[in-house]
Design a protein around this motif. Structure first.
Motif, PDB file in Angstrom:
ATOM      1  N   UNK A   1       1.203  -1.252   0.335  1.00  0.00           N
ATOM      2  CA  UNK A   1      -0.060   0.146   0.186  1.00  0.00           C
ATOM      3  C   UNK A   1       0.913   1.287  -0.151  1.00  0.00           C
ATOM      4  N   UNK A   2       2.022   1.184   0.876  1.00  0.00           N
ATOM      5  CA  UNK A   2       2.630   1.917   1.602  1.00  0.00           C
ATOM      6  C   UNK A   2       3.497   2.647  -0.366  1.00  0.00           C
ATOM      7  N   UNK A   3       3.952   1.702  -1.150  1.00  0.00           N
ATOM      8  CA  UNK A   3       4.523   1.715  -2.628  1.00  0.00           C
ATOM      9  C   UNK A   3       3.232   2.391  -3.577  1.00  0.00           C
ATOM     10  N   UNK A   4       2.163   1.988  -3.632  1.00  0.00           N
ATOM     11  CA  UNK A   4       1.379   2.516  -4.369  1.00  0.00           C
ATOM     12  C   UNK A   4       0.598   3.659  -4.187  1.00  0.00           C
ATOM     13  N   UNK A   5       1.137   4.297  -3.007  1.00  0.00           N
ATOM     14  CA  UNK A   5       0.713   4.854  -2.959  1.00  0.00           C
ATOM     15  C   UNK A   5       1.362   6.193  -3.175  1.00  0.00           C
ATOM     16  N   UNK A   6       3.002   5.966  -2.965  1.00  0.00           N
ATOM     17  CA  UNK A   6       3.865   6.643  -3.204  1.00  0.00           C
ATOM     18  C   UNK A   6       3.816   6.928  -5.142  1.00  0.00           C
ATOM     19  N   UNK A   7       3.466   5.909  -5.954  1.00  0.00           N
ATOM     20  CA  UNK A   7       3.298   6.100  -7.653  1.00  0.00           C
ATOM     21  C   UNK A   7       2.181   7.134  -7.376  1.00  0.00           C
ATOM     22  N   UNK A   8       0.696   6.442  -6.751  1.00  0.00           N
ATOM     23  CA  UNK A   8      -0.352   7.807  -6.421  1.00  0.00           C
ATOM     24  C   UNK A   8       0.068   9.487  -6.566  1.00  0.00           C
ATOM     25  N   UNK A   9       0.766   9.584  -5.817  1.00  0.00           N
ATOM     26  CA  UNK A   9       1.528  11.014  -5.312  1.00  0.00           C
ATOM     27  C   UNK A   9       2.093  11.235  -7.252  1.00  0.00           C
ATOM     28  N   UNK A  10       2.803  10.093  -7.297  1.00  0.00           N
ATOM     29  CA  UNK A  10       3.890  10.674  -8.274  1.00  0.00           C
ATOM     30  C   UNK A  10       2.647  11.068 -10.122  1.00  0.00           C
ATOM     31  N   UNK A  11       1.895  10.696  -9.826  1.00  0.00           N
ATOM     32  CA  UNK A  11       1.029  10.716 -11.011  1.00  0.00           C
ATOM     33  C   UNK A  11       0.117  11.814 -10.601  1.00  0.00           C
ATOM     34  N   UNK A  12       0.185  12.448  -9.728  1.00  0.00           N
ATOM     35  CA  UNK A  12      -0.505  13.595  -9.435  1.00  0.00           C
ATOM     36  C   UNK A  12       0.561  14.534  -9.936  1.00  0.00           C
ATOM     37  N   UNK A  13       1.603  14.732  -9.177  1.00  0.00           N
ATOM     38  CA  UNK A  13       2.612  15.244  -9.811  1.00  0.00           C
ATOM     39  C   UNK A  13       2.963  15.793 -11.209  1.00  0.00           C
ATOM     40  N   UNK A  14       2.900  15.275 -12.066  1.00  0.00           N
ATOM     41  CA  UNK A  14       3.091  15.037 -13.660  1.00  0.00           C
ATOM     42  C   UNK A  14       1.712  15.282 -14.442  1.00  0.00           C
ATOM     43  N   UNK A  15       0.833  15.145 -13.808  1.00  0.00           N
ATOM     44  CA  UNK A  15      -0.412  15.906 -14.576  1.00  0.00           C
ATOM     45  C   UNK A  15      -0.501  17.353 -13.785  1.00  0.00           C
ATOM     46  N   UNK A  16      -0.333  17.368 -12.103  1.00  0.00           N
ATOM     47  CA  UNK A  16       0.089  19.639 -12.648  1.00  0.00           C
ATOM     48  C   UNK A  16       1.404  19.805 -13.314  1.00  0.00           C
ATOM     49  N   UNK A  17       2.317  19.178 -13.601  1.00  0.00           N
ATOM     50  CA  UNK A  17       3.658  20.081 -14.312  1.00  0.00           C
ATOM     51  C   UNK A  17       3.434  19.605 -16.128  1.00  0.00           C
ATOM     52  N   UNK A  18       2.153  19.119 -16.679  1.00  0.00           N
ATOM     53  CA  UNK A  18       1.568  17.959 -17.660  1.00  0.00           C
ATOM     54  C   UNK A  18       0.601  19.869 -17.652  1.00  0.00           C
ATOM     55  N   UNK A  19      -0.061  20.199 -17.307  1.00  0.00           N
ATOM     56  CA  UNK A  19      -0.991  21.138 -16.459  1.00  0.00           C
ATOM     57  C   UNK A  19      -0.360  21.920 -17.121  1.00  0.00           C
ATOM     58  N   UNK A  20       0.778  22.992 -16.200  1.00  0.00           N
ATOM     59  CA  UNK A  20       1.832  23.678 -16.220  1.00  0.00           C
ATOM     60  C   UNK A  20       2.488  24.358 -17.334  1.00  0.00           C
ATOM     61  N   UNK A  21       2.934  22.517 -17.594  1.00  0.00           N
ATOM     62  CA  UNK A  21       3.510  22.642 -18.828  1.00  0.00           C
ATOM     63  C   UNK A  21       2.645  23.588 -20.536  1.00  0.00           C
ATOM     64  N   UNK A  22       1.287  22.711 -20.434  1.00  0.00           N
ATOM     65  CA  UNK A  22      -0.242  23.478 -21.206  1.00  0.00           C
ATOM     66  C   UNK A  22      -0.470  25.066 -21.450  1.00  0.00           C
ATOM     67  N   UNK A  23       0.044  24.834 -19.829  1.00  0.00           N
ATOM     68  CA  UNK A  23       0.126  26.636 -19.794  1.00  0.00           C
ATOM     69  C   UNK A  23       0.832  27.397 -19.939  1.00  0.00           C
ATOM     70  N   UNK A  24       1.864  27.268 -19.689  1.00  0.00           N
ATOM     71  CA  UNK A  24       3.187  27.709 -20.098  1.00  0.00           C
ATOM     72  C   UNK A  24       3.189  27.805 -21.944  1.00  0.00           C
ATOM     73  N   UNK A  25       2.254  26.754 -22.445  1.00  0.00           N
ATOM     74  CA  UNK A  25       3.020  26.242 -23.859  1.00  0.00           C
ATOM     75  C   UNK A  25       1.968  27.596 -25.036  1.00  0.00           C
ATOM     76  N   UNK A  26       0.704  27.715 -24.154  1.00  0.00           N
ATOM     77  CA  UNK A  26      -0.462  28.933 -24.302  1.00  0.00           C
ATOM     78  C   UNK A  26       0.140  30.033 -24.128  1.00  0.00           C
TER      79      UNK A  26
END
Length: 413
Positions: free
Chosen positions: A367-392
């Motif tokens: 469960x701990x490892x799954x939680x760590x990867x879930x957090x990483x998904x959230x970080x990548x999603x946030x990074x992708x949104x920021x990149x999209x905003x920067x591109x716009x």
């Protein structure tokens, strides 16, 4: 060596509680399984009586004092809790205060009374003490990534990461003394007490061989093969014992049998190359050198290591090729997908990066490892949104600059 404080802070919480756990002609000769020497090795265990100090019966014995101690302390507790408490008691400052010693290939009784052991000996002790409480612990053998050639250099298999696992209806507990060695994504399997005993006896045999006590070494190495005759590692170590004692004939036979049992492992082939090279049999040596190389290329962790190195050097195309190869060879280690995700993030391919992390999450064991990867998904999603905003914003700035240029051109002309 792990310190006592490290052992105290093993976790022993949630779904994972972690205790560990540690050889002419131009055609390839074939082993003859019906040869008398091989039958003598395979049947070696039966030449020992039940009262022999190295019999399975004696190996797993505990003293009345050991049994009375654990029954009194933990016998009243339910299974999962009893094992957790007993595991902590064995290593805690207020308990047995056992030390981790990688060279301590001891039997359970020795481990208990000497207050030290390695991964393997500690696991055998814990499994047997749990048995005294009518609790079934599984012995779990883990394939450590032999990717950087430690075994290739020595020609021996002087390791096995072994831990204990307790399964209940609610969750799985893993007891492992050497957390830094263990990865839940590594290939692993349950083994019997006989197979675990073979690992212990093989390690003892190697220790005696390195001390040049060849007669005792041969006893333990033959016993190890006899208890686990399908394990190619046991034959490799026996072959090394034969060679060190000057019996190249039986060393060759044993290496060939190990190669036949497991041609996906490069160690038997690399040992045969060295043996034939030392004998001046260059054609055979070259043949087995190629076989060893071919086997190493099937090791997913070799390609994982290549991918890591290329990524650190910013050779991202090479890293991508290497990690794809690793995943194709073995698709159950979350680390592979995590690295693949990082590579795709560098390329701004966030969709694939997120899919990689989702796969890592889904195949994670805890469960701990799954939680760590879930957090990483959230970080990548946030990074992708920021990149999209920067591109716009960048596109908006470019459009504004273009409109300004057009206006100035109209003013000029």
């Amino acid at each position: 060596m792990l310190g006592r404080q490290t052992l105290k802070s093993l976790g022993l919480l949630g779904s994972i509680a972690s205790l560990l756990i540690v050889s002419g002609c131009t055609s390839i000769p074939k082993a003859q399984p019906q040869q008398a020497w091989m039958q003598d090795v395979i049947n070696y265990q039966f030449t020992l009586g039940a009262d022999h100090q190295d019999s399975i019966e004696r190996l797993y014995q505990v003293t009345p004092e050991m049994r009375a101690t654990v029954v009194k302390r933990f016998g009243h507790l339910p299974g999962s809790r009893a094992v957790r408490k007993m595991a902590m008691w064995l290593v805690d400052e207020q308990g047995k205060k056992m030390d981790y010693d990688v060279n301590a290939n001891f039997r359970p009784i020795e481990t208990f009374y000497r207050n030290r052991g390695n991964c393997l000996s500690f696991t055998l002790l814990l499994v047997q003490l749990a048995h005294e409480l009518d609790i079934d612990l599984k012995i779990n053998e883990v394939d450590l990534p032999n990717m950087w050639g430690e075994n290739q250099e020595s020609g021996l298999v002087f390791y096995r990461h072994v831990n204990a696992i307790h399964k209940s209806d609610r969750y799985t507990q893993v007891f492992d003394l050497a957390l830094e060695e263990y990865g839940p994504g590594y290939p692993q399997r349950y083994i019997s007490k006989r197979e675990a005993a073979a690992l212990l006896f093989s390690n003892i045999g190697i220790q005696r061989m390195l001390a040049e006590d060849y007669q005792v070494a041969q006893h333990y190495l033959k016993l190890a093969v006899s208890l686990s005759q399908e394990n190619s590692d046991m034959w490799i170590n026996l072959a090394a014992g034969y060679r060190r004692s000057g019996n190249d004939y039986l060393a060759e036979k044993s290496y060939l049998h190990a190669q036949k049992l497991n041609d996906k492992d490069s160690l038997a082939a690399s040992n045969l190359e060295r043996l034939y090279r030392s004998q001046g049999r260059a054609l055979l040596a070259d043949r087995y050198k190629k076989l060893a190389h071919r086997a190493r290329q099937k090791n997913p962790y070799l390609h994982f290591h290549k991918a890591q190195t290329a990524f650190k050097s910013k050779h991202f195309a090479d890293a991508k090729r290497a990690i794809k190869r690793a995943i194709k060879l073995y698709d159950r280690d979350p680390q592979f997908y995590e690295l693949s995700s990082r590579i795709h993030q560098v390329e701004n391919d966030y969709v694939t990066a997120i899919k990689n992390l989702e796969t890592a999450h889904n195949i994670s064991q805890s469960a701990a490892e799954r939680g760590r990867y879930a957090s990483k998904v959230d970080l990548v999603i946030a990074r992708a949104k920021q990149q999209a905003a920067n591109n716009q914003a960048s596109r908006a700035n470019k459009n504004a600059d273009a409109m300004l240029l057009q206006r100035k051109l109209r003013e000029l002309f």
